[in-house]
Design an enzyme around this catalytic site. Structure first.
Site, PDB file in Angstrom:
ATOM      1  N   SER A 180       0.863  -1.190   0.000  1.00 27.45           N
ATOM      2  CA  SER A 180       0.000   0.000   0.000  1.00 27.45           C
ATOM      3  C   SER A 180       0.898   1.238   0.000  1.00 27.45           C
ATOM      4  O   SER A 180       2.116   1.130   0.221  1.00 27.45           O
ATOM      5  CB  SER A 180      -0.886   0.014   1.255  1.00 27.45           C
ATOM      6  OG  SER A 180      -0.063   0.097   2.419  1.00 27.45           O
TER       7      SER A 180
ATOM      8  N   TYR B  52      -1.064  -0.841  10.652  1.00 25.97           N
ATOM      9  CA  TYR B  52      -1.277  -1.181   9.234  1.00 25.97           C
ATOM     10  C   TYR B  52      -0.051  -0.767   8.415  1.00 25.97           C
ATOM     11  O   TYR B  52       0.449  -1.542   7.592  1.00 25.97           O
ATOM     12  CB  TYR B  52      -2.541  -0.477   8.738  1.00 25.97           C
ATOM     13  CG  TYR B  52      -2.882  -0.723   7.285  1.00 25.97           C
ATOM     14  CD1 TYR B  52      -3.591  -1.862   6.900  1.00 25.97           C
ATOM     15  CD2 TYR B  52      -2.522   0.197   6.298  1.00 25.97           C
ATOM     16  CE1 TYR B  52      -3.924  -2.083   5.564  1.00 25.97           C
ATOM     17  CE2 TYR B  52      -2.847  -0.009   4.958  1.00 25.97           C
ATOM     18  CZ  TYR B  52      -3.550  -1.151   4.611  1.00 25.97           C
ATOM     19  OH  TYR B  52      -3.877  -1.371   3.277  1.00 25.97           O
TER      20      TYR B  52
HETATM   21  N1  LIG Z   1      -8.559  -1.517  -1.180  1.00 25.13           N
HETATM   22  C1  LIG Z   1      -7.586  -0.642  -1.264  1.00 25.13           C
HETATM   23  O1  LIG Z   1      -7.801   0.526  -1.601  1.00 25.13           O
HETATM   24  C2  LIG Z   1      -6.175  -1.072  -0.926  1.00 25.13           C
HETATM   25  C3  LIG Z   1      -5.156  -0.112  -1.110  1.00 25.13           C
HETATM   26  C4  LIG Z   1      -3.833  -0.477  -0.823  1.00 25.13           C
HETATM   27  C5  LIG Z   1      -3.563  -1.761  -0.381  1.00 25.13           C
HETATM   28  N2  LIG Z   1      -4.569  -2.664  -0.208  1.00 25.13           N
HETATM   29  C6  LIG Z   1      -4.189  -3.999   0.274  1.00 25.13           C
HETATM   30  O2  LIG Z   1      -4.826  -5.011  -0.496  1.00 25.13           O
HETATM   31  C7  LIG Z   1      -5.043  -6.160   0.332  1.00 25.13           C
HETATM   32  C8  LIG Z   1      -6.512  -6.565   0.237  1.00 25.13           C
HETATM   33  O3  LIG Z   1      -7.305  -5.509   0.784  1.00 25.13           O
HETATM   34  P1  LIG Z   1      -8.849  -5.341   0.423  1.00 25.13           P
HETATM   35  O4  LIG Z   1      -9.048  -3.898   0.156  1.00 25.13           O
HETATM   36  O5  LIG Z   1      -9.249  -6.347  -0.556  1.00 25.13           O
HETATM   37  O6  LIG Z   1      -9.496  -5.654   1.863  1.00 25.13           O
HETATM   38  P2  LIG Z   1     -10.883  -6.367   2.238  1.00 25.13           P
HETATM   39  O7  LIG Z   1     -11.897  -6.153   1.164  1.00 25.13           O
HETATM   40  O8  LIG Z   1     -11.189  -5.925   3.620  1.00 25.13           O
HETATM   41  O9  LIG Z   1     -10.502  -7.916   2.231  1.00 25.13           O
HETATM   42  C9  LIG Z   1      -9.584  -8.422   3.165  1.00 25.13           C
HETATM   43  C10 LIG Z   1      -9.799  -9.896   3.322  1.00 25.13           C
HETATM   44  O10 LIG Z   1      -8.939 -10.326   4.406  1.00 25.13           O
HETATM   45  C11 LIG Z   1      -9.680 -11.191   5.228  1.00 25.13           C
HETATM   46  N3  LIG Z   1      -9.212 -11.185   6.603  1.00 25.13           N
HETATM   47  C12 LIG Z   1      -9.200 -10.150   7.458  1.00 25.13           C
HETATM   48  N4  LIG Z   1      -8.822 -10.566   8.674  1.00 25.13           N
HETATM   49  C13 LIG Z   1      -8.588 -11.896   8.567  1.00 25.13           C
HETATM   50  C14 LIG Z   1      -8.221 -12.900   9.490  1.00 25.13           C
HETATM   51  N5  LIG Z   1      -8.032 -12.624  10.795  1.00 25.13           N
HETATM   52  N6  LIG Z   1      -8.068 -14.166   9.046  1.00 25.13           N
HETATM   53  C15 LIG Z   1      -8.305 -14.467   7.744  1.00 25.13           C
HETATM   54  N7  LIG Z   1      -8.691 -13.566   6.832  1.00 25.13           N
HETATM   55  C16 LIG Z   1      -8.842 -12.289   7.247  1.00 25.13           C
HETATM   56  C17 LIG Z   1     -11.097 -10.658   5.169  1.00 25.13           C
HETATM   57  O11 LIG Z   1     -11.969 -11.675   5.608  1.00 25.13           O
HETATM   58  P3  LIG Z   1     -13.533 -11.392   5.904  1.00 25.13           P
HETATM   59  O12 LIG Z   1     -14.149 -11.329   4.551  1.00 25.13           O
HETATM   60  O13 LIG Z   1     -13.949 -12.543   6.690  1.00 25.13           O
HETATM   61  O14 LIG Z   1     -13.598 -10.086   6.615  1.00 25.13           O
HETATM   62  C18 LIG Z   1     -11.229 -10.284   3.699  1.00 25.13           C
HETATM   63  O15 LIG Z   1     -11.651 -11.375   2.926  1.00 25.13           O
HETATM   64  C19 LIG Z   1      -4.611  -5.774   1.737  1.00 25.13           C
HETATM   65  O16 LIG Z   1      -3.310  -6.241   1.961  1.00 25.13           O
HETATM   66  C20 LIG Z   1      -4.618  -4.256   1.703  1.00 25.13           C
HETATM   67  O17 LIG Z   1      -3.686  -3.731   2.612  1.00 25.13           O
HETATM   68  C21 LIG Z   1      -5.864  -2.347  -0.462  1.00 25.13           C
END
Ligand SMILES: NC(=O)c1ccc[n+]([C@@H]2O[C@H](COP(=O)([O-])OP(=O)(O)OC[C@H]3O[C@@H](n4cnc5c(N)ncnc54)[C@H](OP(=O)(O)O)[C@@H]3O)[C@@H](O)[C@H]2O)c1
Length: 249
Positions: A156, A169
């Site tokens: 990120s 984070y």
């Molecule tokens: N979206 C953005 O704008 C953005 C920007 C920069 C970086 N990122 C990075 O991209 C990656 C994915 O993010 P995202 O935006 O897709 O987030 P998200 O939609 O919140 O998805 C995260 C996933 O991780 C799972 N998770 C969370 N805690 C967990 C645990 N204790 N054990 C197992 N699984 C767990 C969640 O499970 P549940 O479905 O059960 O909650 C969910 O399926 C992350 O590393 C994030 O830092 C995202």
């Protein structure tokens, strides 16, 4: 560093490959699991919420993808016995692994460091950083059996350059970058495994909405719209590239 843009992956880019996706139940992990399966991979869906994993499983079959596998695991609480079970199950079912996308993450809170709740700090470090290390480590022997394996760590903006209030984070994200570089350096010359990180930029997911509750969600692309670099880094077109920090855009 950015992936080739535009990038047109072959329809059978990942045919015959086995890929583990963490956080596969939602957001970018969910979209990547579907994209990998659409391009021929057998995907192991790891996540916390079984109902979400089951719905991704159904979507992959409806898309005509290879039958996936479901591995429910709460990374905040997973025991070494559960981790051992994960490695043994992959070995028994598939006998090898061609890739891992680490996409499971928790946001924690946006709080000054001096007020950050230590228990929450530990939890975020556990899910976002420690679990990615432990899962990679337990899969190394399986990855070594592949002729072209790829491990992608999600990154990120704040992982690359921290900002106030992003707390655990940002710290976990920065640590993941160093972990990626260390794996890459240790295994560059003696294995076929490559390790890179990928910053997707702002994408309309639950995590983004929790970080920026005032934003209009459709001002950012949906996860399905940013899959090209996820495919590029997982497949053979990025062979030979290791230890690099990629930006999706
Ligand atoms: N979206 C953005 O704008 C953005 C920007 C920069 C970086 N990122 C990075 O991209 C990656 C994915 O993010 P995202 O935006 O897709 O987030 P998200 O939609 O919140 O998805 C995260 C996933 O991780 C799972 N998770 C969370 N805690 C967990 C645990 N204790 N054990 C197992 N699984 C767990 C969640 O499970 P549940 O479905 O059960 O909650 C969910 O399926 C992350 O590393 C994030 O830092 C995202």
């Amino acid at each position: 560093m950015t992936a080739p843009n535009p990038y047109q992956p072959a329809s059978d880019l990942l045919a015959g490959r086995v890929v583990l996706v963490t956080g596969a139940g939602d957001g970018l992990g969910r979209a990547a699991a579907r994209a990998y399966a659409k391009h021929g991979a057998s995907v192991i869906l790891l996540g916390r919420t079984v109902s979400k994993l089951e719905s991704v499983y159904d979507e992959i079959l409806a898309d005509g993808g290879p039958q996936p596998a479901i591995t429910p695991l709460d990374l905040a609480r997973a025991t070494s016995k559960e981790y051992d079970g994960l490695g043994a199950a992959i070995d028994k079912e598939f006998g090898k692994l061609d890739g891992i996308l680490h996409s499971a993450a928790e946001l924690g809170t946006l709080t000054p460091l001096e007020l950050y709740e230590p228990e929450l700090w530990t939890r975020v470090m556990q899910v976002n950083f420690n679990a990615a290390y432990v899962i990679t480590r337990l899969c190394i022997d399986l990855l070594k059996r592949s002729s072209d394996a790829s491990v992608i760590f999600s990154s990120s903006d704040v992982a690359r350059h921290a900002r106030a209030y992003w707390g655990a984070y940002a710290a976990a994200g920065g640590a993941l970058e160093r972990l990626m570089e260390t794996w890459a350096d240790e295994l560059e010359n003696n294995t076929h495994i490559r390790f890179n990180s990928l910053n997707p930029g702002a994408v309309a997911t639950g995590l983004r909405a929790r970080a920026y509750p005032g934003e209009v969600p459709d001002q950012h692309p949906r996860p399905e719209e940013v899959m090209a670099p996820y495919l590029y880094l997982m497949g053979p077109d990025s062979r030979g590239t290791t230890g690099r920090a990629f930006n999706a855009r």
